[in-house]
Design an enzyme around this catalytic site. Sequence first.
Site, PDB file in Angstrom:
ATOM      1  N   ASN A  67     -16.512  -6.289   0.551  1.00  0.00           N
ATOM      2  CA  ASN A  67     -15.278  -6.162   0.072  1.00  0.00           C
ATOM      3  C   ASN A  67     -14.762  -4.572   0.772  1.00  0.00           C
ATOM      4  O   ASN A  67     -15.281  -3.685   2.078  1.00  0.00           O
ATOM      5  CB  ASN A  67     -15.475  -4.665  -1.320  1.00  0.00           C
ATOM      6  CG  ASN A  67     -14.362  -3.748  -1.636  1.00  0.00           C
ATOM      7  OD1 ASN A  67     -13.862  -3.535  -1.168  1.00  0.00           O
ATOM      8  ND2 ASN A  67     -15.272  -3.101  -2.671  1.00  0.00           N
ATOM      9  N   ARG A  71     -13.848  -9.497  -1.904  1.00  0.00           N
ATOM     10  CA  ARG A  71     -12.431  -8.877  -2.319  1.00  0.00           C
ATOM     11  C   ARG A  71     -11.579  -8.797  -1.728  1.00  0.00           C
ATOM     12  O   ARG A  71     -11.289  -9.188  -0.430  1.00  0.00           O
ATOM     13  CB  ARG A  71     -12.797  -7.223  -2.364  1.00  0.00           C
ATOM     14  CG  ARG A  71     -11.610  -6.932  -2.829  1.00  0.00           C
ATOM     15  CD  ARG A  71     -11.851  -4.985  -2.977  1.00  0.00           C
ATOM     16  NE  ARG A  71     -10.101  -4.562  -3.488  1.00  0.00           N
ATOM     17  CZ  ARG A  71      -9.737  -3.583  -2.712  1.00  0.00           C
ATOM     18  NH1 ARG A  71     -10.882  -2.817  -2.104  1.00  0.00           N
ATOM     19  NH2 ARG A  71      -9.185  -2.488  -3.026  1.00  0.00           N
ATOM     20  N   HIS A 116      -5.806  -3.221  -8.382  1.00  0.00           N
ATOM     21  CA  HIS A 116      -7.089  -2.673  -8.723  1.00  0.00           C
ATOM     22  C   HIS A 116      -7.591  -4.014 -10.187  1.00  0.00           C
ATOM     23  O   HIS A 116      -8.702  -2.915 -10.922  1.00  0.00           O
ATOM     24  CB  HIS A 116      -6.547  -1.361  -9.662  1.00  0.00           C
ATOM     25  CG  HIS A 116      -6.946   0.210  -8.297  1.00  0.00           C
ATOM     26  ND1 HIS A 116      -5.649   0.868  -8.694  1.00  0.00           N
ATOM     27  CD2 HIS A 116      -7.130   0.164  -7.130  1.00  0.00           C
ATOM     28  CE1 HIS A 116      -5.637   1.173  -7.428  1.00  0.00           C
ATOM     29  NE2 HIS A 116      -6.696   0.943  -6.871  1.00  0.00           N
ATOM     30  N   ARG A 170       0.543   8.396  -1.580  1.00  0.00           N
ATOM     31  CA  ARG A 170       0.849   7.766  -2.417  1.00  0.00           C
ATOM     32  C   ARG A 170       2.224   8.516  -3.622  1.00  0.00           C
ATOM     33  O   ARG A 170       1.884   9.028  -4.542  1.00  0.00           O
ATOM     34  CB  ARG A 170       1.022   6.343  -2.626  1.00  0.00           C
ATOM     35  CG  ARG A 170       0.645   5.671  -1.846  1.00  0.00           C
ATOM     36  CD  ARG A 170      -0.101   4.549  -2.009  1.00  0.00           C
ATOM     37  NE  ARG A 170      -1.839   4.694  -2.135  1.00  0.00           N
ATOM     38  CZ  ARG A 170      -2.052   3.066  -2.660  1.00  0.00           C
ATOM     39  NH1 ARG A 170      -2.254   2.454  -3.294  1.00  0.00           N
ATOM     40  NH2 ARG A 170      -3.877   3.482  -2.789  1.00  0.00           N
ATOM     41  N   GLU A 187     -16.653  -2.776  -8.350  1.00  0.00           N
ATOM     42  CA  GLU A 187     -16.279  -4.078  -8.597  1.00  0.00           C
ATOM     43  C   GLU A 187     -16.496  -4.674  -8.039  1.00  0.00           C
ATOM     44  O   GLU A 187     -16.987  -6.427  -8.072  1.00  0.00           O
ATOM     45  CB  GLU A 187     -14.796  -3.756  -7.274  1.00  0.00           C
ATOM     46  CG  GLU A 187     -14.055  -2.730  -7.481  1.00  0.00           C
ATOM     47  CD  GLU A 187     -13.335  -2.510  -6.094  1.00  0.00           C
ATOM     48  OE1 GLU A 187     -11.904  -2.249  -6.150  1.00  0.00           O
ATOM     49  OE2 GLU A 187     -13.993  -2.184  -5.235  1.00  0.00           O
TER      50      GLU A 187
END
Length: 346
Positions: free
Chosen positions: A7, A56, A145, A204, A330
């Site tokens: 990842n 990923r 995501h 963000r 994940e």
Amino acid sequence: MNLLVVNAGSSSLKLRLLGEDNTVLADTTVDRWSGEMRPLEDFLRGAPSVDAVGHRVVHGGSEFTSATAINDDVRAEIEALTGLAPLHQPRALAGIDAARQLLHAVPQVACFDTAFHATMPAAAATYAVPASWRRKWDLRRYGFHGLSHAYASRRAAELADRPGARVVSCHLGSGASLAAVANGRSVDTTMGFTPLAGLVMATRSGDVDPGLLVWLQRAGLTLDELEDGLEHHSGLAGLSEAGGDLRDVRQAAENGDAHAILALQVYVHRLRQGIAAMAASLGGIDVLVFTGGVGEHDAALRADTTAGLAFLGIGPNSTAVAVVVVEAREDIEIATQTRTLLKETS
């Protein structure tokens, strides 16, 4: 099958080796990773044997809508998408290259964050911009995501014992997004063509009036200044003077800092608004799940958020909607997708 999950984030590298039952056999995180092979080499030296690798990859564009075995052509197509995820795609490629070199005889699979949202209906995925733009640049809402939302929504439905549930998944970390999931399939999400859209995040902006951005450019901001401001100096960091970490913002708010108080209010307002919008896309809601660093660990935020959603049947005195907290995994989703693909192609 021992499966290595690679990842690669924008600045970090997480390596986890999972056994057949997803038991963690080895685990490490490199916080400041610049793409070199050494951390993976060191990890493999002390780990059990590896039978397959799942990577990923943040952006799969329109080309990759499911887990895909990596070969030279696939690697080239992933690299061609770098412009859509300039922070993440090069690091994913560095992880792929390192693993292919060190484990050249082991099958390697790419799992894409955008793939989960490929099931969104056209009404949710299409931008109302000129058709010539959409055709030329393949403009659409991709969503992100996806690996986290896929796992969290499935696990939440299991924990709530509501198979086929309408789930609103809240992935809340430094990046944040929501997904509307019906019977395991994404039907809407808050992020769009890029991971800048949607909720207020650590640094963000989330959704901003596009006319405001045009106005700022006409007022003198350069394109680089605009991009840097929206990516790195907006969100909680732009609203408060306490930075982008929600823990620091909450502490400042508790000390009476007006900017931090406003930052929390804006964050929760947009989060509630987004959850209601996702519920509307689903035609109702059965399960609300929180995951990610903020979603898992900030109980006050969860309470503040759900306190304004009683009209959806969410609240301490209602059983209409199950509210669940799920650890972000994940790695399990990547392992599941990788094993499934390898079994189908064996």
